[in-house]
Design an enzyme around this catalytic site. Structure first.
Site, short mmCIF file in Angstrom:
data_model
loop_
_atom_site.label_atom_id
_atom_site.label_comp_id
_atom_site.label_asym_id
_atom_site.label_seq_id
_atom_site.Cartn_x
_atom_site.Cartn_y
_atom_site.Cartn_z
N GLU A 231 0.88 -1.17 0.00
CA GLU A 231 0.00 0.00 0.00
C GLU A 231 0.91 1.21 0.00
O GLU A 231 1.58 1.50 0.99
CB GLU A 231 -0.92 0.00 1.23
CG GLU A 231 -2.08 0.96 1.11
CD GLU A 231 -1.75 2.37 1.55
OE1 GLU A 231 -1.48 3.21 0.65
OE2 GLU A 231 -1.75 2.64 2.74
N CYS A 265 -2.32 8.88 2.86
CA CYS A 265 -2.25 8.38 1.49
C CYS A 265 -3.53 8.69 0.73
O CYS A 265 -3.49 8.94 -0.48
CB CYS A 265 -2.01 6.87 1.50
SG CYS A 265 -0.43 6.38 2.20
#
Length: 463
Positions: A231, A265
């Site tokens: 990720e 993010c």
């Protein structure tokens, strides 16, 4: 790398920790493997008790855990408490659902008279989790809760600037009743990470972090023929259509970009607004950002946190300078942030032409990129003009229209009328340079299991 707690608001060095020795790393792997041989044989009910206990401890001691996050990476105290609550929810989710999510699946066969076929999910063994500093507990919980519930054991290599949070998570799991060795925090070096990945007792690695770190770890895992999930970064599009409810949309835009100091993010980094309402949005968004109050993250009245470190702040400032060098317009917004501490002045970047490399960067801080789209089609085009593919948002008064637009945005997640968010019962992950694999719900728990086929065939059945 130096494992140390340095308060990003004051710059004060509070604690320092030595790197793990090679002996400690080897012992941790041995202990994790030994623990796995026992843990994999436990019933789901026993594992669920541990997960529920971890959730209970997190809620009971929320102030203690939240303070660690505020001191180590500068998280607002309210956001730190919310992170601890989310982590507890994740543990409870898997305590309640792991057994059903991993239940054996009877497969349809062409001729049932010839036998049965069942797909079972079995734990792989020891896993390595490499986690970042921006959500020191949530990032670990979303890999630990599912994988421990599946019967795997874990080694944690956390970010070097949150060593106390890493140690506290290990203590949490032991207090919750997890066997010794089944979850171990290591202040590992980069070379030791490769040693861990190459060890035959380690069966996979999950990383959340930068593109650079992801590329290195994925390469190491690939050479070792180990499963990996990544990720990585994101530059989420926040698409505003002409019929959006503007006041609420602007409020979500300000929050979506600046929560956790903009160090998320999936924060709303690229505001893409159709021409009809661009000027109205720009004016309202600028006014909203100007209301943010930078200061001590432990002060409940503070609404803009410092970045995690002086180095992180300096990196963002340099990226702003480069964006301007390549032709962008940078507008600083709001009252001046404190001159001491890891602060960055909230900044809005406009006039980012397609030949400006900054258009394709991830700004991990309070920097917003605003784009004027000619219409809905152009907004979708701009949204997809990114190497990242993590999350995104579409704001419109027509939910069906929003869902139709969402289907055309190339990311792992799209929310209609809300910034991308994380919840215990929703999957998380992206595509492109945002990585691969999924975390949370059934997708996450099945990333590191052996999907074993067991087929019982009548001895007289034809081949």
């Amino acid at each position: 790398m130096a494992y140390e707690t340095r308060n990003p608001y004051t710059g004060e060095l509070l604690e320092a920790y030595p790197d793990a020795t090679d002996t400690e790393v080897n012992q941790a792997i041995e202990n994790a493997h030994a623990a796995f041989l026992l843990w994999k044989e436990t019933e789901f009910a026993e594992r669920a008790c541990v997960m529920h206990s971890a959730a209970t401890i997190l809620r009971r001691d929320v102030d203690f855990f939240a303070k660690l996050l505020t001191v180590e990476m500068g998280k607002l105290v309210s956001e730190a408490k919310a992170e601890i609550a989310l982590s507890a929810d994740i543990f409870d989710y898997y305590a309640n659902n792991a057994e059903a999510l991993l239940a054996p699946e009877k497969l349809p066969v062409a001729n049932p008279d010839e036998g049965d076929a069942v797909l079972s999910a079995e734990p792989l063994g020891v896993l390595l989790a490499i986690e970042p500093w921006n959500f020191p507990f949530y990032q670990v919980a979303r890999i630990a809760a599912p994988q421990l519930s599946a019967g795997n054991t874990m080694l944690l290599k956390h970010a070097s600037n949150v060593p106390q949070a890493a140690a506290a998570f290990e203590k949490l799991m032991l207090e919750a009743g997890l066997p010794q060795g089944a979850f171990k925090n290591l202040y590992a070096t980069r070379s030791q990470i490769e040693t861990i990945i190459n060890d035959p007792r380690v069966h996979g690695v999950a990383l959340t972090g930068s593109e650079g770190a992801g590329s290195i770890v994925a390469s190491q895992a690939g050479k070792a023929l180990k499963k990996s999930t990544l990720e990585l970064g994101g530059a989420d599009a926040f698409v505003v259509l002409a019929d959006a409810e503007m006041e609420k949309t602007i409020n979500w835009a300000v929050f979506g970009r600046h929560w956790n100091g903009g160090q998320v993010c999936v924060s709303s980094k690229r505001m893409i607004v159709v021409d009809d309402v661009y000027d109205q949005f720009f004016e309202g968004y600028t006014a909203g950002v100007a209301k943010l109050r930078a200061g001590d993250p432990a002060d409940p009245t503070t609404t803009l946190a410092p970045l995690s470190s002086e180095a992180a702040a300096n990196e963002i400032k340099d990226k702003i300078r480069q964006a301007v060098f390549y032709g962008a317009t940078a507008t600083e917004v709001g009252p001046k942030v404190p001159s001491s501490g890891a602060f960055v002045q909230p900044t809005i970047l406009t006039n980012l032409s397609e030949d400006n490399p900054a258009r394709y960067w991830e700004f991990f801080g309070p920097v917003s990129m605003l784009f004027r789209a000619k219409d809905e089609v152009d907004a979708i085009r701009i949204a997809n003009d990114s190497p990242f593919g993590l999350g995104g948002s579409v704001f419109t008064a027509d939910p069906k229209r929003g869902a139709d637009v969402a289907k055309q945005i190339s990311t792992g997640m799209v929310f209609v009328n809300h910034p991308t968010m994380a919840k215990a019962d929703l999957p998380f992950g992206g595509i492109g340079r945002s990585g691969y694999g999924r975390e949370l719900i059934g997708l996450g728990i099945r990333e590191f299991v052996n999907h074993k086929l067991i087929s019982v065939v009548d001895i007289d059945a034809p081949f």
